[in-house]
Design a protein around this motif. Sequence first.
Motif, PDB file in Angstrom:
ATOM      1  N   PRO A 157     -12.927   6.262   2.036  1.00  0.00           N
ATOM      2  CA  PRO A 157     -12.830   7.419   2.933  1.00  0.00           C
ATOM      3  C   PRO A 157     -11.422   8.017   2.967  1.00  0.00           C
ATOM      4  CG  PRO A 157     -13.924   5.597   4.035  1.00  0.00           C
ATOM      5  CD  PRO A 157     -13.368   5.060   2.758  1.00  0.00           C
ATOM      6  N   LEU A 158     -10.414   7.143   2.960  1.00  0.00           N
ATOM      7  CA  LEU A 158      -9.020   7.588   3.035  1.00  0.00           C
ATOM      8  C   LEU A 158      -8.323   7.263   1.714  1.00  0.00           C
ATOM      9  CD1 LEU A 158      -8.317   6.338   6.676  1.00  0.00           C
ATOM     10  CD2 LEU A 158      -9.120   8.599   5.962  1.00  0.00           C
ATOM     11  N   ASP A 159      -7.013   7.387   1.655  1.00  0.00           N
ATOM     12  CA  ASP A 159      -6.240   7.117   0.444  1.00  0.00           C
ATOM     13  C   ASP A 159      -6.553   5.704  -0.072  1.00  0.00           C
ATOM     14  OD1 ASP A 159      -4.301   6.417  -1.401  1.00  0.00           O
ATOM     15  OD2 ASP A 159      -2.651   7.328  -0.315  1.00  0.00           O
ATOM     16  N   PRO A 160      -7.083   5.585  -1.306  1.00  0.00           N
ATOM     17  CA  PRO A 160      -7.474   4.251  -1.795  1.00  0.00           C
ATOM     18  C   PRO A 160      -6.302   3.278  -1.882  1.00  0.00           C
ATOM     19  CG  PRO A 160      -7.557   5.869  -3.581  1.00  0.00           C
ATOM     20  CD  PRO A 160      -7.361   6.626  -2.306  1.00  0.00           C
ATOM     21  N   ASP A 161      -5.111   3.809  -2.157  1.00  0.00           N
ATOM     22  CA  ASP A 161      -3.925   2.954  -2.256  1.00  0.00           C
ATOM     23  C   ASP A 161      -3.678   2.230  -0.933  1.00  0.00           C
ATOM     24  OD1 ASP A 161      -1.863   2.018  -3.893  1.00  0.00           O
ATOM     25  OD2 ASP A 161      -0.425   3.329  -2.898  1.00  0.00           O
ATOM     26  N   ILE A 162      -3.827   2.953   0.171  1.00  0.00           N
ATOM     27  CA  ILE A 162      -3.638   2.365   1.505  1.00  0.00           C
ATOM     28  C   ILE A 162      -4.812   1.456   1.845  1.00  0.00           C
ATOM     29  CG2 ILE A 162      -3.485   2.897   3.978  1.00  0.00           C
ATOM     30  CD1 ILE A 162      -2.077   5.561   3.087  1.00  0.00           C
ATOM     31  N   THR A 163      -6.027   1.928   1.526  1.00  0.00           N
ATOM     32  CA  THR A 163      -7.247   1.157   1.827  1.00  0.00           C
ATOM     33  C   THR A 163      -7.192  -0.229   1.197  1.00  0.00           C
ATOM     34  OG1 THR A 163      -8.591   3.161   2.010  1.00  0.00           O
ATOM     35  CG2 THR A 163      -9.768   1.118   1.560  1.00  0.00           C
ATOM     36  N   SER A 165      -4.470  -1.788  -0.197  1.00  0.00           N
ATOM     37  CA  SER A 165      -3.277  -2.551   0.184  1.00  0.00           C
ATOM     38  C   SER A 165      -3.474  -3.176   1.564  1.00  0.00           C
ATOM     39  CB  SER A 165      -2.050  -1.632   0.192  1.00  0.00           C
ATOM     40  OG  SER A 165      -0.919  -2.367   0.578  1.00  0.00           O
ATOM     41  N   ASP A 166      -4.083  -2.409   2.495  1.00  0.00           N
ATOM     42  CA  ASP A 166      -4.338  -2.919   3.844  1.00  0.00           C
ATOM     43  C   ASP A 166      -5.246  -4.146   3.814  1.00  0.00           C
ATOM     44  OD1 ASP A 166      -2.783  -1.086   5.120  1.00  0.00           O
ATOM     45  OD2 ASP A 166      -4.431   0.185   5.807  1.00  0.00           O
ATOM     46  N   ASP A 167      -6.360  -4.022   3.114  1.00  0.00           N
ATOM     47  CA  ASP A 167      -7.316  -5.128   3.044  1.00  0.00           C
ATOM     48  C   ASP A 167      -7.739  -5.322   1.588  1.00  0.00           C
ATOM     49  OD1 ASP A 167      -9.290  -6.979   3.175  1.00  0.00           O
ATOM     50  OD2 ASP A 167     -10.528  -5.944   4.657  1.00  0.00           O
ATOM     51  N   PRO A 168      -7.023  -6.193   0.860  1.00  0.00           N
ATOM     52  CA  PRO A 168      -7.280  -6.352  -0.581  1.00  0.00           C
ATOM     53  C   PRO A 168      -8.677  -6.876  -0.917  1.00  0.00           C
ATOM     54  CG  PRO A 168      -5.170  -7.302   0.046  1.00  0.00           C
ATOM     55  CD  PRO A 168      -5.887  -7.003   1.308  1.00  0.00           C
ATOM     56  N   LEU A 169      -9.370  -7.478   0.065  1.00  0.00           N
ATOM     57  CA  LEU A 169     -10.738  -7.922  -0.213  1.00  0.00           C
ATOM     58  C   LEU A 169     -11.616  -6.728  -0.593  1.00  0.00           C
ATOM     59  CD1 LEU A 169     -12.660 -10.379  -0.280  1.00  0.00           C
ATOM     60  CD2 LEU A 169     -13.321  -9.805   2.062  1.00  0.00           C
ATOM     61  N   ARG A 170     -11.247  -5.551  -0.132  1.00  0.00           N
ATOM     62  CA  ARG A 170     -12.018  -4.343  -0.449  1.00  0.00           C
ATOM     63  C   ARG A 170     -12.049  -4.070  -1.953  1.00  0.00           C
ATOM     64  NH1 ARG A 170      -9.347  -0.966   4.531  1.00  0.00           N
ATOM     65  NH2 ARG A 170     -10.837  -1.585   6.159  1.00  0.00           N
ATOM     66  N   MET A 171     -11.037  -4.542  -2.676  1.00  0.00           N
ATOM     67  CA  MET A 171     -11.047  -4.385  -4.142  1.00  0.00           C
ATOM     68  C   MET A 171     -12.213  -5.158  -4.746  1.00  0.00           C
ATOM     69  SD  MET A 171      -6.972  -4.502  -5.101  1.00  0.00           S
ATOM     70  CE  MET A 171      -6.598  -6.150  -4.514  1.00  0.00           C
ATOM     71  N   MET A 172     -12.404  -6.384  -4.261  1.00  0.00           N
ATOM     72  CA  MET A 172     -13.532  -7.200  -4.725  1.00  0.00           C
ATOM     73  C   MET A 172     -14.858  -6.571  -4.297  1.00  0.00           C
ATOM     74  SD  MET A 172     -12.410  -9.904  -6.377  1.00  0.00           S
ATOM     75  CE  MET A 172     -13.891 -10.907  -6.419  1.00  0.00           C
ATOM     76  N   ALA A 192      -6.042   2.526  -8.112  1.00  0.00           N
ATOM     77  CA  ALA A 192      -5.441   1.877  -6.936  1.00  0.00           C
ATOM     78  C   ALA A 192      -5.718   0.379  -6.932  1.00  0.00           C
ATOM     79  CB  ALA A 192      -5.971   2.522  -5.658  1.00  0.00           C
ATOM     80  N   ILE A 193      -6.883  -0.025  -7.441  1.00  0.00           N
ATOM     81  CA  ILE A 193      -7.199  -1.463  -7.524  1.00  0.00           C
ATOM     82  C   ILE A 193      -6.230  -2.134  -8.501  1.00  0.00           C
ATOM     83  CG2 ILE A 193      -8.909  -3.191  -8.210  1.00  0.00           C
ATOM     84  CD1 ILE A 193     -11.097  -1.278  -7.201  1.00  0.00           C
ATOM     85  N   SER A 194      -6.048  -1.508  -9.669  1.00  0.00           N
ATOM     86  CA  SER A 194      -5.111  -2.070 -10.662  1.00  0.00           C
ATOM     87  C   SER A 194      -3.701  -2.161 -10.081  1.00  0.00           C
ATOM     88  CB  SER A 194      -5.085  -1.202 -11.925  1.00  0.00           C
ATOM     89  OG  SER A 194      -6.344  -1.211 -12.547  1.00  0.00           O
ATOM     90  N   LYS A 195      -3.306  -1.122  -9.347  1.00  0.00           N
ATOM     91  CA  LYS A 195      -1.956  -1.065  -8.776  1.00  0.00           C
ATOM     92  C   LYS A 195      -1.750  -2.151  -7.720  1.00  0.00           C
ATOM     93  CE  LYS A 195       1.046   2.082  -6.177  1.00  0.00           C
ATOM     94  NZ  LYS A 195       1.100   3.372  -5.456  1.00  0.00           N
ATOM     95  N   ASN A 196      -2.810  -2.444  -6.961  1.00  0.00           N
ATOM     96  CA  ASN A 196      -2.697  -3.394  -5.843  1.00  0.00           C
ATOM     97  C   ASN A 196      -3.246  -4.783  -6.162  1.00  0.00           C
ATOM     98  OD1 ASN A 196      -1.721  -1.851  -3.285  1.00  0.00           O
ATOM     99  ND2 ASN A 196      -3.168  -0.452  -4.262  1.00  0.00           N
TER     100      ASN A 196
END
Length: 472
Positions: A157-163, A165-172, A192-196
């Motif tokens: 919903p918002l900037d993926p980089d922040i999303t 970084s805030d909660d890295p489980l969201r990448m999984m 953003a996933i690769s970056k974080n």
Amino acid sequence: MNLHLALTHPIFKIISQSAAELGIDAYVIGGFVRDYILERGQHKDIDIVAVGSGIALAKQVAKNIPNRPKVQVFKTYGTAMLKYEDIEIEFVGARKESYTEESRNPIVENGTLEDDQNRRDFTINAMALGLGEANFGTLLDPFDGLKDLEAKIIRTPLDPDITYSDDPLRMMRAIRFASQLKFTIESASLEAISKNKDRIKIITKERIVVELNKILESDVPSIGFLLLEETGLLEYILPELTALKGIDEKEGQRHKDNFYHTLEVVDNIAKNTDDLWLRWAALLHDIGKAPTKKFSKKVGWTFHGHELAGSKMTYRLFKRLKLPLNDKMKFVQKMVFMSSRPIALAQDVTDSAVRRLVFDAGDHVDDLMVLCEADITTKNPKKFKKYHNNFKLVRDKIVEVEERDHIRNFQPPVSGEEIMEAFGLKPSREIGIIKEAIKEAILEGKIPNEHEAAYALMLVEGKRLGLKKNEV
């Protein structure tokens, strides 16, 4: 858009009535809404957002259900849960969140429905249905989740980089949803996933494994594992797999890429079994190939002993990821260790070799055959057919040998107590020698798996060891 047909279950009217009694607004949000639109069948988990106290709403709902179900309250998180029939309903107060760098646990404040939708991981999970009298069944979709569902896109919903970084489980979770739903992760989100990716280190192994298991349980697990590899997450979570990647060439001789081969095997097995641990065995069946890879001019590339190496690595991997170290791990170890046996056996299907296979695999011989059949990834139709025909011969021979010799879960026809009694022995090395001789004779087909023949061989072996038969 009104989706009141999604809310035909009586529980929604009860929640609506309870919210009205408390003078608060309530909404169904997340997976229930997403899966209803995708027609993915009945959802057994329902998330309710209250613009007010979720705990108070849960207690009010329980009062309005005839059998008054127990409400589980989680004060730390400001949530509550109850069961109604076979449905689990979780209640939370609408909130806004902020994060610190060291933790995925947010600092929480009360908020509006809009605040709550902003904190959701993906647009497709931020859609809500109103439960008030005036908006019952009305879709509230501020981030165009419906469009993303239609386009089969995972987007934050918002900037993926922040999303992330805030909660890295969201990448999984992004990769898991892409795998389960066969959706594409939007390019900015993937970057953003690769970056974080390094942020995943603050997530507990248990949480990571929950998502890994869901990827493995999807129809085409390779979708998820390819994304994990592409984003760099796999190197952190399962370096044993990324070590298989690549093809080496020496003196014109190459070997196959065992990483991509492994993913083909996992996809193959997913078509034939829902057993999570057999799927784990498929994922790990070749991990021993990286440390055992050698090249020689005589035979080219070899992976001698990769099954034994892989089974030892399986234990260490399960321990590191905090996977269960019980019979589940032992099953995966056994499958990895035996993964090449039926392939070798298929070249020459003898009774004694099949007896040994059934003896060693026990109740898991059928699982082993499923794994080995999935391991056939050749693109040559003639070879493919030949291998499958050979495995059919092995399966037929297993049935024939098992009916005749009863080797599965083998128990020696002559017990240790009987040997001690026959020769007047106390527990000793000789008993083990005799039992081993009887087992070998049965597996080799020299004697049938029967008491009389085994007892006769016991007497012969005893005599050979210089033992005298007790005369009663």
